[in-house]
Design a protein around this motif. Structure first.
Motif, short mmCIF file in Angstrom:
data_model
loop_
_atom_site.label_atom_id
_atom_site.label_comp_id
_atom_site.label_asym_id
_atom_site.label_seq_id
_atom_site.Cartn_x
_atom_site.Cartn_y
_atom_site.Cartn_z
N ASP A 31 -16.90 -0.42 4.97
CA ASP A 31 -16.49 -1.75 5.44
C ASP A 31 -15.50 -1.65 6.60
OD1 ASP A 31 -17.99 -3.50 3.98
OD2 ASP A 31 -16.47 -3.86 2.43
N VAL A 32 -14.58 -0.72 6.50
CA VAL A 32 -13.61 -0.53 7.59
C VAL A 32 -14.33 -0.12 8.86
CG1 VAL A 32 -11.70 0.93 8.40
CG2 VAL A 32 -11.65 -0.03 6.09
N TYR A 33 -15.24 0.85 8.76
CA TYR A 33 -16.00 1.31 9.93
C TYR A 33 -16.86 0.19 10.51
CZ TYR A 33 -14.64 6.02 8.48
OH TYR A 33 -13.94 7.13 8.13
N LYS A 34 -17.43 -0.63 9.65
CA LYS A 34 -18.25 -1.75 10.11
C LYS A 34 -17.39 -2.74 10.89
CE LYS A 34 -21.17 -5.44 8.30
NZ LYS A 34 -21.68 -6.09 7.10
N ASN A 35 -16.20 -3.03 10.39
CA ASN A 35 -15.31 -3.95 11.11
C ASN A 35 -14.83 -3.36 12.43
OD1 ASN A 35 -15.43 -6.03 9.21
ND2 ASN A 35 -13.82 -5.12 7.98
N LEU A 36 -14.56 -2.06 12.44
CA LEU A 36 -14.17 -1.42 13.70
C LEU A 36 -15.32 -1.47 14.71
CD1 LEU A 36 -12.21 1.73 12.47
CD2 LEU A 36 -11.28 -0.22 13.72
N ALA A 37 -16.53 -1.23 14.25
CA ALA A 37 -17.70 -1.24 15.14
C ALA A 37 -17.94 -2.63 15.73
CB ALA A 37 -18.94 -0.76 14.40
N GLY A 38 -17.59 -3.66 15.00
CA GLY A 38 -17.78 -5.03 15.49
C GLY A 38 -16.64 -5.55 16.33
N ASN A 39 -15.59 -4.76 16.52
CA ASN A 39 -14.42 -5.19 17.28
C ASN A 39 -14.62 -4.87 18.75
OD1 ASN A 39 -11.93 -5.68 18.39
ND2 ASN A 39 -10.78 -4.58 16.84
#
Length: 100
Positions: A31-39
């Motif tokens: 989830d953290v990586y997904k949020n970083l990728a979408g930033n």
């Protein structure tokens, strides 16, 4: 007798609970990586060199600015500072020896 049965059951399920907790932690990391990728504002740089990192961040700020802002002025000043350090050296002793 009940406490012995309960203790034995807890001993049996302990490895399963450990694996479950590892899995939950992995899901949270994803989830953290997904949020970083979408930033879209995230800047990644593959170096430990602070000068390079400053240039990369300043470039990102300047390329996204449509008008003069505090961030763009600071970014330009940082770039000028790095450029002058490259030309005149990083120590003030170098600058004084040039003027002497």
């Amino acid at each position: 007798e009940a406490s012995r049965v309960l203790a034995r059951a807890e001993g049996v399920i302990a490895p399963y609970l450990s694996k479950k907790n590892e899995h939950v932690t992995s899901l949270k990391q994803i989830d953290v990586y997904k949020n970083l990728a979408g930033n879209d504002n995230l800047i990644l740089c593959d170096t430990d060199d602070s000068d390079t990192n400053v240039v990369v961040v300043a470039d990102a700020i300047l390329s996204n600015q449509k008008h003069v802002s505090r961030s763009s002025v600071i970014a330009e000043m940082s770039l000028l500072n790095k450029a002058s350090n490259g030309l005149f050296g990083k120590t003030s002793q170098s600058a004084t020896s040039l003027s002497a």
